[in-house]
Design an enzyme around this catalytic site. Structure first.
Site, PDB file in Angstrom:
ATOM      1  N   ASP A  66      -3.531 -11.482 -45.126  1.00  0.00           N
ATOM      2  CA  ASP A  66      -2.931 -11.065 -43.883  1.00  0.00           C
ATOM      3  C   ASP A  66      -1.711 -12.185 -43.824  1.00  0.00           C
ATOM      4  O   ASP A  66      -1.038 -12.529 -44.732  1.00  0.00           O
ATOM      5  CB  ASP A  66      -3.599 -11.033 -42.622  1.00  0.00           C
ATOM      6  CG  ASP A  66      -3.063 -10.490 -41.514  1.00  0.00           C
ATOM      7  OD1 ASP A  66      -2.495  -9.286 -41.438  1.00  0.00           O
ATOM      8  OD2 ASP A  66      -2.801 -11.137 -40.506  1.00  0.00           O
ATOM      9  N   HIS A 119      -7.765  -2.873 -44.362  1.00  0.00           N
ATOM     10  CA  HIS A 119      -7.082  -4.214 -44.210  1.00  0.00           C
ATOM     11  C   HIS A 119      -7.772  -5.438 -44.514  1.00  0.00           C
ATOM     12  O   HIS A 119      -7.502  -6.684 -44.711  1.00  0.00           O
ATOM     13  CB  HIS A 119      -6.456  -4.275 -42.910  1.00  0.00           C
ATOM     14  CG  HIS A 119      -5.240  -5.489 -42.687  1.00  0.00           C
ATOM     15  ND1 HIS A 119      -4.096  -5.821 -43.368  1.00  0.00           N
ATOM     16  CD2 HIS A 119      -5.419  -6.501 -41.602  1.00  0.00           C
ATOM     17  CE1 HIS A 119      -3.560  -6.776 -43.030  1.00  0.00           C
ATOM     18  NE2 HIS A 119      -4.390  -7.246 -42.056  1.00  0.00           N
TER      19      HIS A 119
END
Length: 311
Positions: free
Chosen positions: A99, A290
């Protein structure tokens, strides 16, 4: 089990978790996470002969949280990595980021390749520096409701996420995962896109949620949100590296259900070798969302160990 300590790094005090001995591997978390997001990587990497260190990055967990928004630019964040390598008594490291940690890893490898034996990015690929500031481009492409634009408003997302951190983590960790169920309608704010899950997926336990909630109950979300509030400033600061490639050996891992894929070019995998001329591997994990290293810990560990062993 990782051991914990604090180190003076780049003018701040940084909390780190570390385990193992051998070549240094730095694990850089994203938003809204902490060192704990790498809990599944410590044991396997340490057992394979690596010194594994995961800091709470600037603004998170047990690390200092400067009040000034300008203290969270990409140059500060890369400087923290450079300072951490030195504070650990090392001359180089393999830098792995997920991320927001991925851009920090990519930029560290781009700006200081002398310190980076290898670089791996999870979820977020290296993004080319565009011709206009990123938030201008995001508004044109995604509209005024895009979450990165919402995060620019001082105190607004901070209050929304901080109102009930447990609900915030349950909703975002499940809602951005490969196990997410699309909502029938979108509510207000950032969390309005994610329904409150009735149960957690197999990769996430209530104890995991507790660990994140304990940290953010104490620190709040402003430190992490300040990273977003420097997106356009980072575009200005990185002008000297326009079109510069990332030369250290590189690895990219993504999930085919990751929302970041919607922000990336449709020919992402074709473009990667241009930005990463020493690309050693790409892993596209089916059904993964994610939270790459949490959702698919075994796959990520295998990919990292294969990459590390090849350096």
């Amino acid at each position: 089990m990782p051991q914990h300590r604090e180190l003076p790094v780049n003018g701040i005090t940084m909390h780190v978790a570390e385990e193992g001995e051998g070549p240094l591997v730095l694990l850089l978390h994203g938003f809204p996470e902490s060192w704990y997001s790498w809990r599944h990587q410590f044991g396997p990497l340490a057992a394979a002969g690596y010194r594994v260190v995961a800091p709470d990055q600037r603004g998170y967990g047990g690390t200092d949280r400067p009040d000034d928004v300008d203290a969270y630019t990409i140059l500060h964040l890369v400087g923290d990595v450079v300072g951490l390598i030195a504070a650990l008594g090392e001359r180089e490291a393999v830098v792995v980021g997920h991320d927001w940690g991925a851009p920090v890893a990519w930029h560290t490898a781009q700006m200081r390749p002398d310190l980076v034996r290898g670089v791996a990015g999870l979820s977020v690929p290296p993004m080319p520096r565009g011709s206009v500031p990123p938030l201008v481009a995001a508004r044109r492409r995604f509209g005024d409701d895009f979450y990165q634009l919402y995060f620019q408003q001082p105190g607004v997302a901070d209050a929304e996420l901080g109102r009930d951190p447990r609900a915030a983590f349950r909703r975002t960790l499940v809602g951005l995962s490969g196990d997410a169920v699309p909502p029938s309608s979108r509510g207000e704010g950032f969390l309005g896109a994610f329904p409150d899950p009735e149960e957690l997926p197999a990769w996430l336990t209530e104890a995991d949620v507790d660990a994140f909630v304990e940290q953010f109950d104490r620190t709040g979300f402003t430190g992490g949100l300040n990273w977003y509030r420097n997106i356009d400033r980072n575009w200005e600061l990185t002008a000297p590296w326009q079109d510069a490639v990332i030369t250290p050996p590189a690895l990219f891992v993504t999930g085919d259900r990751d929302l970041v894929r919607g922000f990336s070019p449709p020919n992402l995998f074709e473009l990667l070798p241009g930005a990463l001329p020493n690309l050693r591997g790409v892993h596209d994990l089916a059904g993964c969302g994610h939270w790459t290293q949490q959702e698919r810990a075994d796959d990520v560990n295998r990919a990292l160990l294969e990459f590390l062993d090849g350096l």
